[in-house]
Design a protein around this motif. Structure first.
Motif, PDB file in Angstrom:
ATOM      1  N   PRO A 110     136.555  -2.756  84.092  1.00  0.00           N
ATOM      2  CA  PRO A 110     136.197  -2.789  82.681  1.00  0.00           C
ATOM      3  C   PRO A 110     135.038  -1.845  82.389  1.00  0.00           C
ATOM      4  N   ALA A 111     135.087  -1.230  81.233  1.00  0.00           N
ATOM      5  CA  ALA A 111     133.993  -0.357  80.808  1.00  0.00           C
ATOM      6  C   ALA A 111     132.851  -1.225  80.292  1.00  0.00           C
ATOM      7  N   VAL A 112     131.665  -0.818  80.586  1.00  0.00           N
ATOM      8  CA  VAL A 112     130.504  -1.561  80.132  1.00  0.00           C
ATOM      9  C   VAL A 112     129.661  -0.628  79.269  1.00  0.00           C
ATOM     10  N   THR A 113     129.399  -1.044  78.057  1.00  0.00           N
ATOM     11  CA  THR A 113     128.527  -0.298  77.167  1.00  0.00           C
ATOM     12  C   THR A 113     127.399  -1.231  76.776  1.00  0.00           C
ATOM     13  N   GLN A 114     126.183  -0.762  76.950  1.00  0.00           N
ATOM     14  CA  GLN A 114     125.043  -1.601  76.635  1.00  0.00           C
ATOM     15  C   GLN A 114     124.093  -0.841  75.727  1.00  0.00           C
ATOM     16  N   HIS A 115     123.559  -1.553  74.762  1.00  0.00           N
ATOM     17  CA  HIS A 115     122.575  -0.987  73.846  1.00  0.00           C
ATOM     18  C   HIS A 115     121.448  -2.008  73.705  1.00  0.00           C
ATOM     19  N   ALA A 116     120.229  -1.508  73.706  1.00  0.00           N
ATOM     20  CA  ALA A 116     119.097  -2.415  73.551  1.00  0.00           C
ATOM     21  C   ALA A 116     117.968  -1.694  72.836  1.00  0.00           C
ATOM     22  N   THR A 117     117.199  -2.469  72.125  1.00  0.00           N
ATOM     23  CA  THR A 117     116.022  -1.952  71.441  1.00  0.00           C
ATOM     24  C   THR A 117     114.879  -2.915  71.706  1.00  0.00           C
ATOM     25  N   ALA A 118     113.783  -2.369  72.141  1.00  0.00           N
ATOM     26  CA  ALA A 118     112.611  -3.204  72.413  1.00  0.00           C
ATOM     27  C   ALA A 118     111.458  -2.731  71.548  1.00  0.00           C
ATOM     28  N   SER A 119     110.606  -3.652  71.204  1.00  0.00           N
ATOM     29  CA  SER A 119     109.403  -3.280  70.462  1.00  0.00           C
ATOM     30  C   SER A 119     108.251  -4.150  70.948  1.00  0.00           C
ATOM     31  N   GLY A 120     107.067  -3.664  70.695  1.00  0.00           N
ATOM     32  CA  GLY A 120     105.903  -4.433  71.119  1.00  0.00           C
ATOM     33  C   GLY A 120     105.846  -4.535  72.627  1.00  0.00           C
ATOM     34  N   HIS A 121     105.685  -5.748  73.106  1.00  0.00           N
ATOM     35  CA  HIS A 121     105.590  -5.983  74.544  1.00  0.00           C
ATOM     36  C   HIS A 121     106.887  -6.566  75.105  1.00  0.00           C
ATOM     37  N   ALA A 122     107.971  -6.356  74.396  1.00  0.00           N
ATOM     38  CA  ALA A 122     109.264  -6.913  74.817  1.00  0.00           C
ATOM     39  C   ALA A 122     109.754  -6.250  76.092  1.00  0.00           C
ATOM     40  N   ARG A 123     110.575  -6.974  76.833  1.00  0.00           N
ATOM     41  CA  ARG A 123     111.223  -6.456  78.033  1.00  0.00           C
ATOM     42  C   ARG A 123     112.721  -6.616  77.850  1.00  0.00           C
ATOM     43  N   ILE A 124     113.444  -5.677  78.351  1.00  0.00           N
ATOM     44  CA  ILE A 124     114.902  -5.736  78.280  1.00  0.00           C
ATOM     45  C   ILE A 124     115.448  -5.610  79.688  1.00  0.00           C
ATOM     46  N   TYR A 125     116.339  -6.510  80.029  1.00  0.00           N
ATOM     47  CA  TYR A 125     116.999  -6.459  81.321  1.00  0.00           C
ATOM     48  C   TYR A 125     118.503  -6.414  81.035  1.00  0.00           C
ATOM     49  N   GLN A 126     119.160  -5.385  81.513  1.00  0.00           N
ATOM     50  CA  GLN A 126     120.597  -5.263  81.298  1.00  0.00           C
ATOM     51  C   GLN A 126     121.274  -5.002  82.632  1.00  0.00           C
ATOM     52  N   ALA A 127     122.476  -5.526  82.763  1.00  0.00           N
ATOM     53  CA  ALA A 127     123.232  -5.288  83.986  1.00  0.00           C
ATOM     54  C   ALA A 127     124.713  -5.357  83.679  1.00  0.00           C
ATOM     55  N   GLY A 128     125.472  -4.546  84.363  1.00  0.00           N
ATOM     56  CA  GLY A 128     126.925  -4.581  84.234  1.00  0.00           C
ATOM     57  C   GLY A 128     127.536  -5.653  85.117  1.00  0.00           C
ATOM     58  N   ARG A 129     126.799  -6.098  86.071  1.00  0.00           N
ATOM     59  CA  ARG A 129     127.225  -7.183  86.962  1.00  0.00           C
ATOM     60  C   ARG A 129     126.024  -8.021  87.324  1.00  0.00           C
ATOM     61  N   ASP A 130     125.830  -8.242  88.609  1.00  0.00           N
ATOM     62  CA  ASP A 130     124.734  -9.091  89.065  1.00  0.00           C
ATOM     63  C   ASP A 130     123.390  -8.424  88.797  1.00  0.00           C
ATOM     64  N   GLN A 131     122.421  -9.256  88.529  1.00  0.00           N
ATOM     65  CA  GLN A 131     121.067  -8.742  88.318  1.00  0.00           C
ATOM     66  C   GLN A 131     120.090  -9.728  88.945  1.00  0.00           C
ATOM     67  N   HIS A 132     119.172  -9.203  89.734  1.00  0.00           N
ATOM     68  CA  HIS A 132     118.162 -10.039  90.371  1.00  0.00           C
ATOM     69  C   HIS A 132     116.799  -9.499  89.975  1.00  0.00           C
ATOM     70  N   ILE A 133     115.976 -10.334  89.404  1.00  0.00           N
ATOM     71  CA  ILE A 133     114.667  -9.906  88.929  1.00  0.00           C
ATOM     72  C   ILE A 133     113.615 -10.733  89.654  1.00  0.00           C
ATOM     73  N   SER A 134     112.679 -10.032  90.248  1.00  0.00           N
ATOM     74  CA  SER A 134     111.573 -10.716  90.926  1.00  0.00           C
ATOM     75  C   SER A 134     110.294 -10.199  90.312  1.00  0.00           C
ATOM     76  N   GLU A 135     109.702 -11.010  89.464  1.00  0.00           N
ATOM     77  CA  GLU A 135     108.446 -10.634  88.837  1.00  0.00           C
ATOM     78  C   GLU A 135     107.328 -11.449  89.455  1.00  0.00           C
ATOM     79  N   ARG A 136     106.193 -10.836  89.595  1.00  0.00           N
ATOM     80  CA  ARG A 136     105.061 -11.539  90.171  1.00  0.00           C
ATOM     81  C   ARG A 136     103.934 -11.532  89.210  1.00  0.00           C
TER      82      ARG A 136
END
Length: 136
Positions: A110-136
């Protein structure tokens, strides 16, 4: 409604609109118009005109950078095709053949198209499949 018909209509609507802006445009137009001509002859000419209008809208949106239009047009065609398949379920096999002819790689991934807009101190996390985020 049959989930298989809904999935097929969704895939077809996306494929039809996506291919409108490519060299496959004439084949898309002829194939979809022919499908309607066989299944709902009274609507075939209107569908052909709607395809032309959709392509014009898509190309205009592409020039202005309006990314929302493509998704809206895909949704419109998904609905049209879903209604056709609900009225004429026997058209599903012909539609599948047409999609395989127009976009043979459709079943591959499948085709994956992603669009995102962030402002300020926002964070955007996008993935076409699995995503692992480790923030400290």
């Amino acid at each position: 409604m049959d989930p298989e018909i809904v999935a097929l209509a969704s895939s077809a609507g996306t494929t039809v609109v996506t291919l409108m802006a490519t060299d496959a445009w004439e084949r898309v137009r002829n194939g979809i118009t022919s499908l309607w001509r066989r299944e709902q002859v009274e609507r075939a000419e209107a569908v052909a005109a709607e395809l032309d209008a959709t392509r014009e809208d898509l190309l205009a949106a592409s020039q202005t950078g309006d990314q929302d239009v493509e998704a809206e047009l895909q949704a419109e065609w998904q609905g049209r095709i879903r209604r056709l398949l609900a009225a004429r379920p026997e058209a599903a096999e012909e539609l599948r053949r047409l999609l395989e002819e127009l976009a043979p790689d459709i079943g591959a991934a499948p085709a994956v198209t992603q669009h995102a807009t962030a402002s300020g101190h926002a964070r955007i996390y996008q993935a076409g499949r699995d995503q692992h985020i480790s923030e400290r």
